[in-house]
Scaffold this motif. Sequence first.
Motif, PDB file in Angstrom:
ATOM      1  N   GLY A 134     -17.605  -7.735  30.857  1.00 44.87           N
ATOM      2  CA  GLY A 134     -17.840  -9.175  30.800  1.00 44.87           C
ATOM      3  C   GLY A 134     -19.181  -9.471  30.181  1.00 44.87           C
ATOM      4  N   TYR A 135     -19.830 -10.491  30.663  1.00 43.92           N
ATOM      5  CA  TYR A 135     -21.163 -10.911  30.229  1.00 43.92           C
ATOM      6  C   TYR A 135     -21.261 -11.083  28.718  1.00 43.92           C
ATOM      7  CZ  TYR A 135     -26.166 -11.404  29.805  1.00 43.92           C
ATOM      8  OH  TYR A 135     -27.403 -11.876  29.501  1.00 43.92           O
ATOM      9  N   GLY A 136     -20.221 -11.576  28.113  1.00 39.01           N
ATOM     10  CA  GLY A 136     -20.258 -11.841  26.680  1.00 39.01           C
ATOM     11  C   GLY A 136     -20.182 -10.600  25.814  1.00 39.01           C
ATOM     12  N   SER A 137     -19.865  -9.460  26.405  1.00 35.78           N
ATOM     13  CA  SER A 137     -19.743  -8.247  25.605  1.00 35.78           C
ATOM     14  C   SER A 137     -18.450  -8.288  24.799  1.00 35.78           C
ATOM     15  CB  SER A 137     -19.757  -7.010  26.498  1.00 35.78           C
ATOM     16  OG  SER A 137     -18.570  -6.901  27.252  1.00 35.78           O
ATOM     17  N   VAL A 138     -18.454  -7.556  23.709  1.00 37.94           N
ATOM     18  CA  VAL A 138     -17.259  -7.480  22.862  1.00 37.94           C
ATOM     19  C   VAL A 138     -16.964  -6.018  22.565  1.00 37.94           C
ATOM     20  CG1 VAL A 138     -17.575  -9.745  21.797  1.00 37.94           C
ATOM     21  CG2 VAL A 138     -18.624  -7.751  20.747  1.00 37.94           C
ATOM     22  N   PRO A 139     -15.675  -5.693  22.441  1.00 39.84           N
ATOM     23  CA  PRO A 139     -15.338  -4.310  22.081  1.00 39.84           C
ATOM     24  C   PRO A 139     -15.726  -4.038  20.629  1.00 39.84           C
ATOM     25  CG  PRO A 139     -13.355  -5.651  22.241  1.00 39.84           C
ATOM     26  CD  PRO A 139     -14.491  -6.505  22.678  1.00 39.84           C
ATOM     27  N   ILE A 140     -16.049  -2.810  20.351  1.00 39.02           N
ATOM     28  CA  ILE A 140     -16.324  -2.375  18.989  1.00 39.02           C
ATOM     29  C   ILE A 140     -15.061  -1.675  18.496  1.00 39.02           C
ATOM     30  CG2 ILE A 140     -17.734  -0.891  17.522  1.00 39.02           C
ATOM     31  CD1 ILE A 140     -19.974  -1.250  19.620  1.00 39.02           C
ATOM     32  N   GLY A 141     -14.418  -2.267  17.532  1.00 42.51           N
ATOM     33  CA  GLY A 141     -13.156  -1.711  17.046  1.00 42.51           C
ATOM     34  C   GLY A 141     -12.046  -1.913  18.054  1.00 42.51           C
ATOM     35  N   THR A 142     -11.182  -0.930  18.156  1.00 45.58           N
ATOM     36  CA  THR A 142     -10.016  -1.046  19.047  1.00 45.58           C
ATOM     37  C   THR A 142     -10.228  -0.386  20.396  1.00 45.58           C
ATOM     38  OG1 THR A 142      -9.061   0.965  18.085  1.00 45.58           O
ATOM     39  CG2 THR A 142      -8.428  -1.147  17.089  1.00 45.58           C
ATOM     40  N   GLU A 196     -11.669  -0.427  23.902  1.00 41.16           N
ATOM     41  CA  GLU A 196     -12.218  -1.368  24.888  1.00 41.16           C
ATOM     42  C   GLU A 196     -13.444  -0.813  25.608  1.00 41.16           C
ATOM     43  OE1 GLU A 196     -11.540  -4.589  26.109  1.00 41.16           O
ATOM     44  OE2 GLU A 196     -10.492  -4.744  24.215  1.00 41.16           O
ATOM     45  N   ASP A 197     -13.590   0.502  25.645  1.00 45.28           N
ATOM     46  CA  ASP A 197     -14.705   1.117  26.365  1.00 45.28           C
ATOM     47  C   ASP A 197     -15.962   1.257  25.509  1.00 45.28           C
ATOM     48  OD1 ASP A 197     -13.155   1.362  28.634  1.00 45.28           O
ATOM     49  OD2 ASP A 197     -12.465   3.362  28.121  1.00 45.28           O
ATOM     50  N   ARG A 198     -15.856   1.027  24.243  1.00 44.13           N
ATOM     51  CA  ARG A 198     -17.018   1.053  23.342  1.00 44.13           C
ATOM     52  C   ARG A 198     -17.377  -0.397  23.072  1.00 44.13           C
ATOM     53  NH1 ARG A 198     -17.240   2.970  17.181  1.00 44.13           N
ATOM     54  NH2 ARG A 198     -19.495   3.038  17.029  1.00 44.13           N
ATOM     55  N   ARG A 199     -18.581  -0.841  23.495  1.00 45.18           N
ATOM     56  CA  ARG A 199     -18.883  -2.268  23.530  1.00 45.18           C
ATOM     57  C   ARG A 199     -20.259  -2.588  22.968  1.00 45.18           C
ATOM     58  NH1 ARG A 199     -14.749  -4.487  25.883  1.00 45.18           N
ATOM     59  NH2 ARG A 199     -15.737  -6.486  26.201  1.00 45.18           N
ATOM     60  N   GLU A 200     -20.452  -3.885  22.713  1.00 50.07           N
ATOM     61  CA  GLU A 200     -21.742  -4.398  22.267  1.00 50.07           C
ATOM     62  C   GLU A 200     -22.034  -5.665  23.051  1.00 50.07           C
ATOM     63  OE1 GLU A 200     -23.095  -4.325  18.001  1.00 50.07           O
ATOM     64  OE2 GLU A 200     -22.850  -6.486  18.263  1.00 50.07           O
ATOM     65  N   ALA A 201     -23.305  -5.847  23.413  1.00 45.53           N
ATOM     66  CA  ALA A 201     -23.726  -7.046  24.141  1.00 45.53           C
ATOM     67  C   ALA A 201     -25.201  -7.291  23.861  1.00 45.53           C
ATOM     68  CB  ALA A 201     -23.511  -6.873  25.644  1.00 45.53           C
ATOM     69  N   THR A 202     -25.647  -8.488  24.188  1.00 42.68           N
ATOM     70  CA  THR A 202     -27.059  -8.821  24.118  1.00 42.68           C
ATOM     71  C   THR A 202     -27.536  -9.074  25.546  1.00 42.68           C
ATOM     72  OG1 THR A 202     -26.780  -9.818  21.946  1.00 42.68           O
ATOM     73  CG2 THR A 202     -28.773 -10.392  23.156  1.00 42.68           C
ATOM     74  N   VAL A 203     -28.532  -8.325  25.958  1.00 45.91           N
ATOM     75  CA  VAL A 203     -29.088  -8.429  27.308  1.00 45.91           C
ATOM     76  C   VAL A 203     -30.580  -8.727  27.174  1.00 45.91           C
ATOM     77  CG1 VAL A 203     -29.528  -7.215  29.474  1.00 45.91           C
ATOM     78  CG2 VAL A 203     -27.384  -6.813  28.235  1.00 45.91           C
ATOM     79  N   SER A 204     -31.002  -9.866  27.676  1.00 49.07           N
ATOM     80  CA  SER A 204     -32.414 -10.274  27.629  1.00 49.07           C
ATOM     81  C   SER A 204     -32.974 -10.236  26.207  1.00 49.07           C
ATOM     82  CB  SER A 204     -33.254  -9.390  28.552  1.00 49.07           C
ATOM     83  OG  SER A 204     -32.793  -9.477  29.879  1.00 49.07           O
ATOM     84  N   GLY A 205     -32.150 -10.633  25.245  1.00 46.61           N
ATOM     85  CA  GLY A 205     -32.572 -10.668  23.858  1.00 46.61           C
ATOM     86  C   GLY A 205     -32.512  -9.332  23.140  1.00 46.61           C
ATOM     87  N   VAL A 206     -31.994  -8.312  23.791  1.00 49.66           N
ATOM     88  CA  VAL A 206     -31.897  -6.972  23.224  1.00 49.66           C
ATOM     89  C   VAL A 206     -30.423  -6.668  22.958  1.00 49.66           C
ATOM     90  CG1 VAL A 206     -32.334  -4.518  23.628  1.00 49.66           C
ATOM     91  CG2 VAL A 206     -33.934  -6.225  24.512  1.00 49.66           C
ATOM     92  N   VAL A 207     -30.113  -6.304  21.723  1.00 52.46           N
ATOM     93  CA  VAL A 207     -28.737  -5.954  21.374  1.00 52.46           C
ATOM     94  C   VAL A 207     -28.518  -4.491  21.725  1.00 52.46           C
ATOM     95  CG1 VAL A 207     -27.066  -5.741  19.503  1.00 52.46           C
ATOM     96  CG2 VAL A 207     -28.702  -7.629  19.496  1.00 52.46           C
ATOM     97  N   ILE A 208     -27.441  -4.235  22.463  1.00 55.65           N
ATOM     98  CA  ILE A 208     -27.127  -2.858  22.843  1.00 55.65           C
ATOM     99  C   ILE A 208     -25.687  -2.528  22.489  1.00 55.65           C
ATOM    100  CG2 ILE A 208     -28.827  -2.744  24.699  1.00 55.65           C
ATOM    101  CD1 ILE A 208     -26.486  -3.150  26.669  1.00 55.65           C
ATOM    102  N   ARG A 209     -25.457  -1.290  22.176  1.00 51.72           N
ATOM    103  CA  ARG A 209     -24.109  -0.739  22.038  1.00 51.72           C
ATOM    104  C   ARG A 209     -23.978   0.312  23.118  1.00 51.72           C
ATOM    105  NH1 ARG A 209     -22.016  -0.286  15.874  1.00 51.72           N
ATOM    106  NH2 ARG A 209     -22.053  -2.532  15.514  1.00 51.72           N
ATOM    107  N   TYR A 210     -22.843   0.295  23.795  1.00 51.65           N
ATOM    108  CA  TYR A 210     -22.697   1.192  24.937  1.00 51.65           C
ATOM    109  C   TYR A 210     -21.257   1.605  25.144  1.00 51.65           C
ATOM    110  CZ  TYR A 210     -21.360  -3.137  27.355  1.00 51.65           C
ATOM    111  OH  TYR A 210     -20.760  -4.313  27.722  1.00 51.65           O
ATOM    112  N   TYR A 211     -21.079   2.668  25.914  1.00 58.94           N
ATOM    113  CA  TYR A 211     -19.769   3.146  26.326  1.00 58.94           C
ATOM    114  C   TYR A 211     -19.630   2.918  27.819  1.00 58.94           C
ATOM    115  CZ  TYR A 211     -19.506   5.664  21.903  1.00 58.94           C
ATOM    116  OH  TYR A 211     -19.476   5.978  20.579  1.00 58.94           O
TER     117      TYR A 211
END
Length: 64
Positions: free
Chosen positions: A23-31, A33-48
């Motif tokens: 949640g929290y406005g994260s979006v999947p990267i590609g197809t 669902e467990d590989r995601r991107e989000a912005t937290v406190s102005g910091v862009v992160i990519r995570y699994y």
Amino acid sequence: MGASLRTRFDAGMRAQLAPNPYGYGSVPIGTDEDRREATVSGVVIRYYVSRGVATVTVVRVVFL
């Protein structure tokens, strides 16, 4: 990352992303669902997300 930003980032991760990494406005990267991107406190992160062990692994942090 400066101390002030790190403090805000850590707090944002604990309060917003950790409870619901899909949640929290994260979006999947590609197809994957467990590989995601989000912005937290102005910091862009990519995570699994590892569903079975409730682990979020940040693999890339971008801040200005």
